[in-house]
Design an enzyme around this catalytic site. Structure first.
Site, short mmCIF file in Angstrom:
data_model
loop_
_atom_site.label_atom_id
_atom_site.label_comp_id
_atom_site.label_asym_id
_atom_site.label_seq_id
_atom_site.Cartn_x
_atom_site.Cartn_y
_atom_site.Cartn_z
N SER A 169 1.31 6.24 8.76
CA SER A 169 0.83 5.15 9.64
C SER A 169 -0.10 4.10 9.10
O SER A 169 -1.06 3.43 9.78
CB SER A 169 0.01 5.78 10.83
OG SER A 169 -1.15 6.54 10.28
N GLY A 170 0.11 3.78 7.69
CA GLY A 170 -0.54 2.55 7.39
C GLY A 170 0.43 1.40 7.47
O GLY A 170 1.17 1.17 8.27
N ALA A 217 -8.51 -1.15 2.85
CA ALA A 217 -8.23 -2.21 2.08
C ALA A 217 -9.17 -3.41 2.27
O ALA A 217 -9.31 -4.06 3.35
CB ALA A 217 -7.09 -2.82 1.92
N GLN A 218 -9.99 -3.79 0.99
CA GLN A 218 -11.05 -4.80 1.43
C GLN A 218 -10.49 -6.27 1.05
O GLN A 218 -10.63 -7.41 1.79
CB GLN A 218 -12.14 -4.57 0.47
CG GLN A 218 -13.14 -3.45 1.10
CD GLN A 218 -14.15 -2.98 0.11
OE1 GLN A 218 -14.45 -3.80 -0.83
NE2 GLN A 218 -14.82 -1.80 0.48
N GLY A 219 -10.00 -6.47 -0.05
CA GLY A 219 -9.54 -7.54 -0.77
C GLY A 219 -8.58 -8.53 -0.08
O GLY A 219 -9.16 -9.65 0.65
N GLU A 225 2.64 2.32 -1.02
CA GLU A 225 2.18 2.67 -2.35
C GLU A 225 2.88 4.30 -2.66
O GLU A 225 2.89 4.55 -3.96
CB GLU A 225 0.57 3.46 -2.09
CG GLU A 225 0.06 3.57 -3.74
CD GLU A 225 -1.69 3.90 -3.31
OE1 GLU A 225 -2.19 3.47 -2.36
OE2 GLU A 225 -1.95 4.24 -4.54
N LYS A 238 -1.12 12.40 9.63
CA LYS A 238 -1.79 13.59 9.42
C LYS A 238 -3.25 13.55 10.31
O LYS A 238 -3.55 14.57 10.43
CB LYS A 238 -2.25 13.63 7.89
CG LYS A 238 -1.27 13.76 6.95
CD LYS A 238 -2.05 14.29 5.61
CE LYS A 238 -2.44 13.43 4.79
NZ LYS A 238 -2.79 14.11 3.36
N ARG A 295 -0.69 -3.09 -11.71
CA ARG A 295 -0.56 -3.92 -10.26
C ARG A 295 -1.44 -5.06 -10.35
O ARG A 295 -2.78 -4.80 -10.54
CB ARG A 295 -0.87 -2.97 -9.18
CG ARG A 295 -0.76 -3.68 -7.82
CD ARG A 295 -0.78 -2.68 -6.69
NE ARG A 295 -2.29 -2.21 -6.60
CZ ARG A 295 -3.31 -2.73 -6.04
NH1 ARG A 295 -3.17 -3.95 -5.22
NH2 ARG A 295 -4.62 -2.17 -6.07
N HIS A 312 -9.83 1.59 -10.35
CA HIS A 312 -10.29 0.13 -9.93
C HIS A 312 -11.70 0.10 -10.51
O HIS A 312 -12.49 1.19 -10.63
CB HIS A 312 -10.76 0.12 -8.45
CG HIS A 312 -11.09 -1.17 -7.95
ND1 HIS A 312 -12.26 -1.73 -8.02
CD2 HIS A 312 -10.49 -1.84 -7.10
CE1 HIS A 312 -12.61 -2.67 -7.51
NE2 HIS A 312 -11.15 -3.09 -6.62
N GLU A 359 -8.69 -13.35 -7.30
CA GLU A 359 -9.41 -12.02 -7.65
C GLU A 359 -8.46 -11.87 -9.21
O GLU A 359 -7.90 -12.78 -9.61
CB GLU A 359 -8.57 -10.91 -6.83
CG GLU A 359 -9.28 -10.72 -5.59
CD GLU A 359 -8.66 -9.80 -4.74
OE1 GLU A 359 -7.50 -8.82 -5.23
OE2 GLU A 359 -9.12 -9.43 -3.75
N ARG A 388 -6.98 -5.66 -14.09
CA ARG A 388 -7.76 -4.27 -13.70
C ARG A 388 -7.80 -3.32 -15.00
O ARG A 388 -8.93 -2.70 -15.17
CB ARG A 388 -7.40 -3.74 -12.62
CG ARG A 388 -8.09 -4.48 -11.39
CD ARG A 388 -7.71 -3.38 -10.27
NE ARG A 388 -7.85 -4.45 -9.20
CZ ARG A 388 -7.39 -4.23 -7.83
NH1 ARG A 388 -6.61 -3.01 -7.54
NH2 ARG A 388 -7.81 -4.96 -6.90
N HIS A 401 -7.51 4.59 -7.88
CA HIS A 401 -7.66 3.50 -6.71
C HIS A 401 -6.15 3.51 -6.24
O HIS A 401 -6.06 3.24 -5.00
CB HIS A 401 -7.99 2.14 -7.53
CG HIS A 401 -7.97 0.99 -6.24
ND1 HIS A 401 -8.67 1.08 -5.06
CD2 HIS A 401 -7.17 -0.06 -6.20
CE1 HIS A 401 -8.34 0.18 -4.37
NE2 HIS A 401 -7.79 -0.73 -4.89
C1 SIN Z 1 -10.19 -4.78 -3.87
O1 SIN Z 1 -10.53 -5.43 -2.71
O2 SIN Z 1 -10.60 -4.95 -5.03
C2 SIN Z 1 -8.91 -4.17 -3.66
C3 SIN Z 1 -7.68 -4.98 -3.56
C4 SIN Z 1 -6.55 -4.23 -4.06
O3 SIN Z 1 -6.58 -3.22 -4.58
O4 SIN Z 1 -5.51 -5.06 -4.32
#
Ligand code: SIN
Length: 539
Positions: free
Chosen positions: A12-13, A45-47, A375, A34, A386, A244, A115, A290, A351
């Site tokens: 459910s993402g 997810a932040q970015g 994913e 689950k 990635r 990460h 980024e 990364r 990550h």
């Molecule tokens: C992050 O905010 O650093 C993660 C973003 C990502 O994994 O694409």
């Protein structure tokens, strides 16, 4: 009793929910998840989501950055398709109600972040809570849709494939492997339910919980990858695990990421002495890809014996930091770290899985009626590494493609194939009185993966890991057949399968490329290894 549904969505993402919303216009959808529906890797997810919206940007630039990050292993056709469809899919999400930070009044005047690996600003974001904004938007839509049934606290055990049906004595004319549903544990009742579905979509997210240190939540146990492999689907590129570079290092902080967007806004990586060390590793410094940054930190930690390095953004205006990163600021403060005044201790952690269930351009696996998106899939977009913020993008684009293609497939099924499924059989199993076996093996897998199959690998360590995982798997199998299935056991079994596949893929690749670094083959070898690592179960 067999439960019937037209579309069975596992997970459910962003991938599962986007797909469910689209196919719900054409049939009954069941989402199996689950835990609670909001609990997904997406929500953390932040970015943000990478896409071309700036006048300084172009599809060609985004394509090139993705190919460069992927270190020679991306499928160009896939990269082109994803990049070119990205803006459309993000606009769709914005129209569904997702609020992204804006730089102007126009519908697509998004504020754009920077980024690592991106040559221009192209990250659409909602402060530092982009995933949560997307997840909340989609969950609200799914919950109000009458054609969608949400089953929380339900965990899929295994896919039901045509070959299973043949073994059960059914006469069907189909010869190829075909998925017709799944066995699912209802974690509230402890019963295993049998689902028949026209189309099954795996959207179960990643598997980084296979490592001791990870940015992922506990649910990231590779269920989709493991189930697909057991069902006979091809999996690919599992040696490419993305670490990460910057997860919070604090004894009480579990899995907390310090977004790459913090470096994008100008944060510097320093050692205990305050020295900015990324200059030694890449001209792009903190905004190198990364794999480069994570390996550099790993090297610094090994060289100095320090527990962590530090991420320092305290030279920027405090008000800006609090407004741009409210979530990270608040979480760090909970642990006594004021990021507006002092550096944040950080370490790399597992990550993202760049590999997964192999699919075509439409998310279709090589098992009929089985799709994989997000994913859990390996589409060819990420190659050996990635590019940051390309993952939510991939999930959006592929859930759309999978919807289109699976709908066509669904329409052709009609009543042509009628299978009688066997119900789950628990005869001769008892309740486990040895839960310690599960927790011990879980812990052992995560430690051995971290120590032997981590950022820097060697054949000797990989061989050692292989021997250990084979023993653990044998123990899990014996346990699996003797005792009643529980959620913990299902996850452990999946984690062990994914660990075995990562090790196997890492042993196959005799070179270093992207995220896979083996000290015995330190160079990239395009002559022999410019191809994906495909694994398929032999029955
Ligand atoms: C992050 O905010 O650093 C993660 C973003 C990502 O994994 O694409």
């Amino acid at each position: 009793m067999i439960k019937k549904t037209d579309f069975l969505v596992i997970g459910s993402g962003i991938a599962g929910l986007s797909y469910a919303l689209k196919v719900a216009a054409f049939g009954k959808v069941t989402i199996v998840t689950k835990k609670k529906i909001q609990k997904s890797n997406t929500a953390l997810a932040q970015g943000g989501v990478a896409a071309v919206f700036s006048e300084l940007d172009s599809f060609d630039l985004h394509i090139q950055d993705t190919l460069d990050a992927g270190d020679g292993l991306c499928t160009r056709e896939v990269v082109k398709m994803v990049v070119e469809n990205g803006p459309k899919r993000i606009m769709e999400l914005a129209r569904q109600g997702a609020h992204f930070n804006m730089a102007g009044d126009g519908e697509s005047d998004f504020a754009l972040g920077q980024e690592g690996g991106h040559s221009v600003k192209r990250i659409v974001f909602a402060q530092d809570l982009t995933g949560k904004e997307i997840e909340d938007t989609l969950v609200a839509k799914v919950e109000e849709n009458e054609n969608i049934t949400i089953l929380e606290d339900h965990i899929a055990v295994d896919l039901i494939t045509f070959s299973t049906s043949v073994r059960n004595g059914l006469v069907v004319t189909q010869t190829e492997n075909l998925c017709c549903g799944a066995y699912v544990l209802n974690n509230e009742t402890g019963e295993i339910e049998t689902f028949y579905s026209g189309i099954t979509l795996l959207a179960t997210g990643g598997a980084s919980k296979v490592y001791l240190y990870t940015s992922n939540p506990d649910i990231a146990t590779g269920d989709g990858i493991a189930m697909a492999y057991r069902a006979g689907a091809s999996v690919a590129n599992l040696e490419f695990v993305q670490f990460h570079p910057t997860c919070l290092y604090h004894p009480e902080a579990k899995n907390f990421l310090i977004s790459e967007a913090v470096r994008g806004e100008g944060a510097r990586l320093i050692d205990e002495q305050g020295r900015r060390f990324m200059e030694d590793y890449s001209p792009d410094k903190e905004l190198a890809c990364r794999d480069v940054v994570a390996r550099a930190i790993d090297n610094e930690l090994k060289k100095t014996g320090a527990d962590s390095v530090f991420l320092d953004i305290s030279h920027l205006d405090a008000a800006f930091i609090k407004q741009r990163f409210p979530n990270i600021y608040a979480r760090c403060l909970e642990y006594g770290i004021d990021m507006t005044k002092e550096p944040i201790p950080v370490v790399p952690a597992a990550h993202y899985m760049c590999g997964g269930v192999a699919t075509d351009l439409n998310g279709k696996t090589d098992v009929q009626r089985l799709y994989a998106v997000g994913e859990t899939a390996c589409t060819g977009l990420h190659g050996a590494n990635r590019l940051a913020s390309n993952s939510l993008l991939e999930a959006l684009v592929y859930s759309h493609n999978a919807y289109k293609t699976s709908l066509e497939e669904f329409k052709t099924i009609g009543n042509k194939i009628t299978v009688t499924l066997d119900l789950w059989d628990e005869t001769n199993t008892t309740d486990s009185d040895e839960a310690i076996v599960v927790s011990h093996n879980w812990d052992e897998i995560r430690r051995l993966m971290w120590n032997y199959v981590g950022i820097v690998r060697s054949d000797k360590r990989l061989q050692r890991a292989k021997r250990r995982i084979e023993n653990i798997q044998q123990e899990i199998n014996e346990y699996y057949w003797d005792f009643k299935v529980t959620a913990d056991l299902i996850e452990l079994r999946n984690l062990a399968t994914v660990a075995q596949l990562i090790i196997e893929a890492a042993l196959v690749r005799k070179e270093s490329r992207g995220l896979h670094y083996n000290i015995e083959y330190p160079n990239r070898d395009d002559l022999n290894w410019r191809h994906h690592t495909n694994l398929k179960k032999q029955f």
